[in-house]
Design an enzyme around this catalytic site. Structure first.
Site, PDB file in Angstrom:
ATOM      1  N   SER A 167      48.988  40.812  44.169  1.00 24.86           N
ATOM      2  CA  SER A 167      50.110  40.517  43.881  1.00 24.86           C
ATOM      3  C   SER A 167      51.367  40.821  44.880  1.00 24.86           C
ATOM      4  CB  SER A 167      50.769  41.631  42.760  1.00 24.86           C
ATOM      5  OG  SER A 167      52.045  41.246  42.277  1.00 24.86           O
TER       6      SER A 167
ATOM      7  N   TYR B  28      52.413  49.592  38.722  1.00 20.91           N
ATOM      8  CA  TYR B  28      51.833  48.424  38.741  1.00 20.91           C
ATOM      9  C   TYR B  28      51.471  47.949  40.273  1.00 20.91           C
ATOM     10  CZ  TYR B  28      51.028  43.540  38.630  1.00 20.91           C
ATOM     11  OH  TYR B  28      50.342  42.151  38.833  1.00 20.91           O
TER      12      TYR B  28
ATOM     13  N   GLU C 102      54.165  41.891  44.366  1.00 22.92           N
ATOM     14  CA  GLU C 102      54.635  43.282  43.924  1.00 22.92           C
ATOM     15  C   GLU C 102      54.232  44.245  44.995  1.00 22.92           C
ATOM     16  OE1 GLU C 102      56.796  43.185  41.533  1.00 22.92           O
ATOM     17  OE2 GLU C 102      57.149  45.394  41.344  1.00 22.92           O
TER      18      GLU C 102
HETATM   19  P1  NAP Z   1      48.594  38.013  31.729  1.00 22.73           P
HETATM   20  O1  NAP Z   1      48.841  36.702  31.222  1.00 22.73           O
HETATM   21  O2  NAP Z   1      49.218  39.255  31.239  1.00 22.73           O
HETATM   22  O3  NAP Z   1      47.053  38.027  31.219  1.00 22.73           O
HETATM   23  C1  NAP Z   1      46.311  39.346  31.577  1.00 22.73           C
HETATM   24  C2  NAP Z   1      45.264  39.344  31.037  1.00 22.73           C
HETATM   25  O4  NAP Z   1      44.342  40.518  30.913  1.00 22.73           O
HETATM   26  C3  NAP Z   1      45.039  38.869  29.634  1.00 22.73           C
HETATM   27  O5  NAP Z   1      43.683  38.058  29.210  1.00 22.73           O
HETATM   28  C4  NAP Z   1      44.916  40.303  28.841  1.00 22.73           C
HETATM   29  O6  NAP Z   1      44.136  40.223  27.605  1.00 22.73           O
HETATM   30  C5  NAP Z   1      43.941  41.048  29.812  1.00 22.73           C
HETATM   31  N1  NAP Z   1      43.819  42.384  29.703  1.00 22.73           N
HETATM   32  C6  NAP Z   1      44.835  43.189  29.675  1.00 22.73           C
HETATM   33  N2  NAP Z   1      44.295  44.388  29.423  1.00 22.73           N
HETATM   34  C7  NAP Z   1      42.790  44.413  29.266  1.00 22.73           C
HETATM   35  C8  NAP Z   1      41.990  45.231  28.893  1.00 22.73           C
HETATM   36  N3  NAP Z   1      42.134  46.451  28.764  1.00 22.73           N
HETATM   37  N4  NAP Z   1      40.588  44.487  28.769  1.00 22.73           N
HETATM   38  C9  NAP Z   1      40.235  43.436  28.802  1.00 22.73           C
HETATM   39  N5  NAP Z   1      41.226  42.643  29.190  1.00 22.73           N
HETATM   40  C10 NAP Z   1      42.567  42.899  29.482  1.00 22.73           C
HETATM   41  O7  NAP Z   1      48.523  37.761  33.505  1.00 22.73           O
HETATM   42  P2  NAP Z   1      48.733  36.355  34.293  1.00 22.73           P
HETATM   43  O8  NAP Z   1      50.018  36.307  34.621  1.00 22.73           O
HETATM   44  O9  NAP Z   1      47.797  35.502  33.672  1.00 22.73           O
HETATM   45  O10 NAP Z   1      48.140  37.242  35.471  1.00 22.73           O
HETATM   46  C11 NAP Z   1      46.586  37.236  36.042  1.00 22.73           C
HETATM   47  C12 NAP Z   1      46.317  38.337  36.874  1.00 22.73           C
HETATM   48  O11 NAP Z   1      47.054  37.810  38.256  1.00 22.73           O
HETATM   49  C13 NAP Z   1      46.922  39.541  36.783  1.00 22.73           C
HETATM   50  O12 NAP Z   1      45.804  40.498  37.297  1.00 22.73           O
HETATM   51  C14 NAP Z   1      48.305  39.784  37.213  1.00 22.73           C
HETATM   52  O13 NAP Z   1      48.524  41.084  37.407  1.00 22.73           O
HETATM   53  C15 NAP Z   1      48.158  39.125  38.509  1.00 22.73           C
HETATM   54  N6  NAP Z   1      49.362  38.375  38.922  1.00 22.73           N
HETATM   55  C16 NAP Z   1      50.175  37.661  38.274  1.00 22.73           C
HETATM   56  C17 NAP Z   1      51.310  37.005  38.777  1.00 22.73           C
HETATM   57  C18 NAP Z   1      52.102  36.067  38.079  1.00 22.73           C
HETATM   58  O14 NAP Z   1      53.154  35.602  38.361  1.00 22.73           O
HETATM   59  N7  NAP Z   1      51.457  35.536  36.755  1.00 22.73           N
HETATM   60  C19 NAP Z   1      51.337  37.137  40.123  1.00 22.73           C
HETATM   61  C20 NAP Z   1      50.797  37.865  40.961  1.00 22.73           C
HETATM   62  C21 NAP Z   1      49.582  38.546  40.344  1.00 22.73           C
HETATM   63  P3  NAP Z   1      45.034  39.770  26.352  1.00 22.73           P
HETATM   64  O15 NAP Z   1      45.178  38.386  26.446  1.00 22.73           O
HETATM   65  O16 NAP Z   1      43.904  40.155  25.230  1.00 22.73           O
HETATM   66  O17 NAP Z   1      46.393  40.593  26.296  1.00 22.73           O
HETATM   67  N1  GDD Z   2      60.744  41.105  32.351  1.00 26.30           N
HETATM   68  C1  GDD Z   2      62.014  41.078  32.403  1.00 26.30           C
HETATM   69  N2  GDD Z   2      62.810  41.317  31.375  1.00 26.30           N
HETATM   70  N3  GDD Z   2      62.609  41.185  33.584  1.00 26.30           N
HETATM   71  C2  GDD Z   2      63.776  41.193  33.966  1.00 26.30           C
HETATM   72  C3  GDD Z   2      64.615  41.060  32.521  1.00 26.30           C
HETATM   73  C4  GDD Z   2      64.221  41.166  31.311  1.00 26.30           C
HETATM   74  O1  GDD Z   2      64.820  41.220  30.325  1.00 26.30           O
HETATM   75  N4  GDD Z   2      65.869  41.133  33.118  1.00 26.30           N
HETATM   76  C5  GDD Z   2      65.737  41.207  34.379  1.00 26.30           C
HETATM   77  N5  GDD Z   2      64.642  40.999  35.008  1.00 26.30           N
HETATM   78  C6  GDD Z   2      64.247  40.997  36.213  1.00 26.30           C
HETATM   79  C7  GDD Z   2      63.174  42.176  36.529  1.00 26.30           C
HETATM   80  O2  GDD Z   2      63.687  43.227  36.703  1.00 26.30           O
HETATM   81  C8  GDD Z   2      62.364  41.563  37.951  1.00 26.30           C
HETATM   82  O3  GDD Z   2      63.333  41.912  39.071  1.00 26.30           O
HETATM   83  C9  GDD Z   2      62.545  40.031  37.692  1.00 26.30           C
HETATM   84  O4  GDD Z   2      63.360  39.864  36.367  1.00 26.30           O
HETATM   85  C10 GDD Z   2      61.412  39.531  37.178  1.00 26.30           C
HETATM   86  O5  GDD Z   2      60.604  40.200  36.107  1.00 26.30           O
HETATM   87  P1  GDD Z   2      59.343  39.735  35.507  1.00 26.30           P
HETATM   88  O6  GDD Z   2      59.390  38.687  34.968  1.00 26.30           O
HETATM   89  O7  GDD Z   2      58.768  40.750  34.446  1.00 26.30           O
HETATM   90  O8  GDD Z   2      58.290  39.847  36.583  1.00 26.30           O
HETATM   91  P2  GDD Z   2      57.891  40.882  37.772  1.00 26.30           P
HETATM   92  O9  GDD Z   2      58.491  40.072  39.117  1.00 26.30           O
HETATM   93  O10 GDD Z   2      58.218  41.961  37.613  1.00 26.30           O
HETATM   94  O11 GDD Z   2      56.124  40.680  37.951  1.00 26.30           O
HETATM   95  C11 GDD Z   2      55.404  39.473  37.729  1.00 26.30           C
HETATM   96  O12 GDD Z   2      55.213  38.881  39.273  1.00 26.30           O
HETATM   97  C12 GDD Z   2      54.470  39.706  39.636  1.00 26.30           C
HETATM   98  C13 GDD Z   2      54.440  39.028  41.303  1.00 26.30           C
HETATM   99  O13 GDD Z   2      55.441  39.358  42.135  1.00 26.30           O
HETATM  100  C14 GDD Z   2      54.282  39.883  36.941  1.00 26.30           C
HETATM  101  O14 GDD Z   2      53.589  38.562  36.532  1.00 26.30           O
HETATM  102  C15 GDD Z   2      53.367  40.475  37.716  1.00 26.30           C
HETATM  103  O15 GDD Z   2      51.993  40.600  37.019  1.00 26.30           O
HETATM  104  C16 GDD Z   2      52.948  40.133  39.141  1.00 26.30           C
HETATM  105  O16 GDD Z   2      52.261  40.567  40.129  1.00 26.30           O
END
Ligand code: NAP
Ligand code: GDD
Length: 362
Positions: A131, A154, A133
């Site tokens: 990520s 995280y 992050e």
């Molecule tokens: P997500 O929608 O939150 O999906 C997470 C998945 O993990 C869900 O299927 C969830 O199951 C499962 N999970 C959580 N805890 C578990 C456990 N204890 N045992 C088995 N399964 C479990 O995340 P995503 O946005 O698709 O992201 C996919 C991956 O990419 C994650 O590793 C995330 O950290 C990483 N990532 C995401 C982003 C982004 O912007 N989306 C960016 C960078 C990296 P449930 O459906 O049952 O909750």
């Molecule tokens: N969730 C959330 N809720 N975020 C908020 C809010 C709120 O009410 N208000 C402001 N934010 C700001 C957060 O502080 C952060 O700076 C930004 O919005 C994005 O927050 P999220 O959408 O929760 O995503 P994230 O950047 O913290 O994390 C996501 O992206 C990562 C990759 O950079 C997640 O998908 C992580 O799993 C992923 O790795």
């Protein structure tokens, strides 16, 4: 024989799109889901066929990332050629409240996957969901050479997974690729992530169901892209000759404030009349500015995203309007019809969208 893939946590945003992409490419797809007291397969329902049906290619297995029994037995019995390790406690703010659990599920689970593959002796390719992050406090632009400075439990847990992936690559010659993905969103995004929180609120305000939206830090800047294009990038990483790490992102960053302005304006609303700050949504430490330099992915994977920031929001607002029974405003819908026909919805296939994105990238 179709190629076989295993997706840890197929029920999430990325897992569901990736399953769709792989099925469209002819794979047999196995996915791990965790047991829940209510259905957690909403993102997959449109794909699922009874496994007794001839030709079924999607198979779901119960498992939990906190324990490796199912991982190990699936790797032995399914013998996948590709594993996409996507499962995680993926919410940054929640990771401050549950740091130990996040370390277990987001960090240690990566080791469980790698160790299960190593012990099985099966040759398969592994994708590790790393990520942006992990860059945390490092100023933009961030790329594969940038210094890591995670600012949340995280981020630290993801960094552990990242280094484990590299370590298994170097120590055992395993094919393990880190995809360092910047934020990617869609109508399937979890409702507590900021983009979806905003686009759902816009739809509900248009419907007259609410007036206010409470957010935390409005100044943080993120590089937001469209999730289906990112799962295509994951797949490409595993088709390379050798395993490497790749950053995926759009190269354009916007603040949460700009995101609100654009999403509300699309629906003809003034965000300042509806958005209020509530400190409970702030984090103990913030990541201020993430913006990708994805030139390596452009060069070596021929990957470049076609959906830009405002278009992404139009797609999401349209989908959220539709999901509560209102007519979409149409720009998001038309965009996908024009560039990525046919328009995909919550319950229907994105395969054609992905195919179009893939050919556009070449
Ligand atoms: P997500 O929608 O939150 O999906 C997470 C998945 O993990 C869900 O299927 C969830 O199951 C499962 N999970 C959580 N805890 C578990 C456990 N204890 N045992 C088995 N399964 C479990 O995340 P995503 O946005 O698709 O992201 C996919 C991956 O990419 C994650 O590793 C995330 O950290 C990483 N990532 C995401 C982003 C982004 O912007 N989306 C960016 C960078 C990296 P449930 O459906 O049952 O909750
Ligand atoms: N969730 C959330 N809720 N975020 C908020 C809010 C709120 O009410 N208000 C402001 N934010 C700001 C957060 O502080 C952060 O700076 C930004 O919005 C994005 O927050 P999220 O959408 O929760 O995503 P994230 O950047 O913290 O994390 C996501 O992206 C990562 C990759 O950079 C997640 O998908 C992580 O799993 C992923 O790795």
């Amino acid at each position: 024989m179709p190629r076989r893939a295993l997706i840890t946590s197929i029920t999430g945003q990325d897992g569901s799109y990736l399953a769709e992409l792989l099925l469209a490419k002819g794979y047999e797809v196995h996915g791990i889901i965790r047991r829940a007291s209510s259905f957690n397969t909403g993102r997959l329902e449109h794909l699922y066929h009874d496994p007794h049906d001839a030709g079924a290619r999607l198979f779901l297995h119960y498992g939990d990332l906190g324990c490796d029994e199912q991982l190990t037995s699936l790797i032995y019995s399914v013998r996948p050629e590709e594993i996409y390790h996507l499962g995680a406690q993926s919410h940054v703010k929640v990771s401050f409240e549950l740091p130990q659990y996040t370390g277990e599920i987001t960090g240690l689970a990566s080791l469980r996957v790698l160790e299960a593959v190593r012990r099985s002796g099966i040759r398969c390719r592994v994708y590790q969901a790393s990520s942006s992050e992990m860059f945390g406090g490092t100023p933009p632009l961030q790329n594969e050479e940038s210094v890591f400075h995670p600012r949340s439990p995280y981020g630290v847990a993801k960094l552990y997974g990242y280094w484990m992936a590299r370590s298994y690559r170097e120590a055992y010659g395993m094919f393990v690729a880190n995809g360092i993905l910047f934020n990617h969103e869609s109508p399937r995004r979890g409702p507590t992530f900021v983009t979806r929180k905003v686009t759902r609120a816009v739809a509900e305000i248009v419907a007259g169901r609410r007036q206010k939206l409470y957010l935390g830090n409005l100044e943080a800047r993120r590089d937001w892209g469209y999730a289906p294009e990112y799962v295509e990038g994951m797949w490409r990483m595993l088709q390379q000759e050798s395993a490497e790490d790749f950053v995926l992102g759009t190269g354009e960053a916007h603040s949460v404030r700009e995101m609100c302005e654009a999403a509300f304006a699309y629906a003809g609303l003034d965000w300042r009349e509806h958005v209020e700050v509530d400190p409970q949504y702030r984090r103990p430490a913030e990541v201020d500015w993430l913006c990708a330099d994805a030139s390596k992915a452009r060069r070596e994977l021929c990957w470049s995203p076609a959906i830009a920031f405002r278009e992404l929001l139009q797609i999401m607002v349209d989908a959220d309007l539709e999901s509560i029974g209102l007519r979409p405003l149409g720009a998001g819908q038309r965009l996908l019809e024009r560039g990525f026909a046919p328009w995909h919805r919550w319950q229907s296939s994105v395969s054609a969208v992905l195919a179009a994105a893939s050919s556009a990238a070449h």
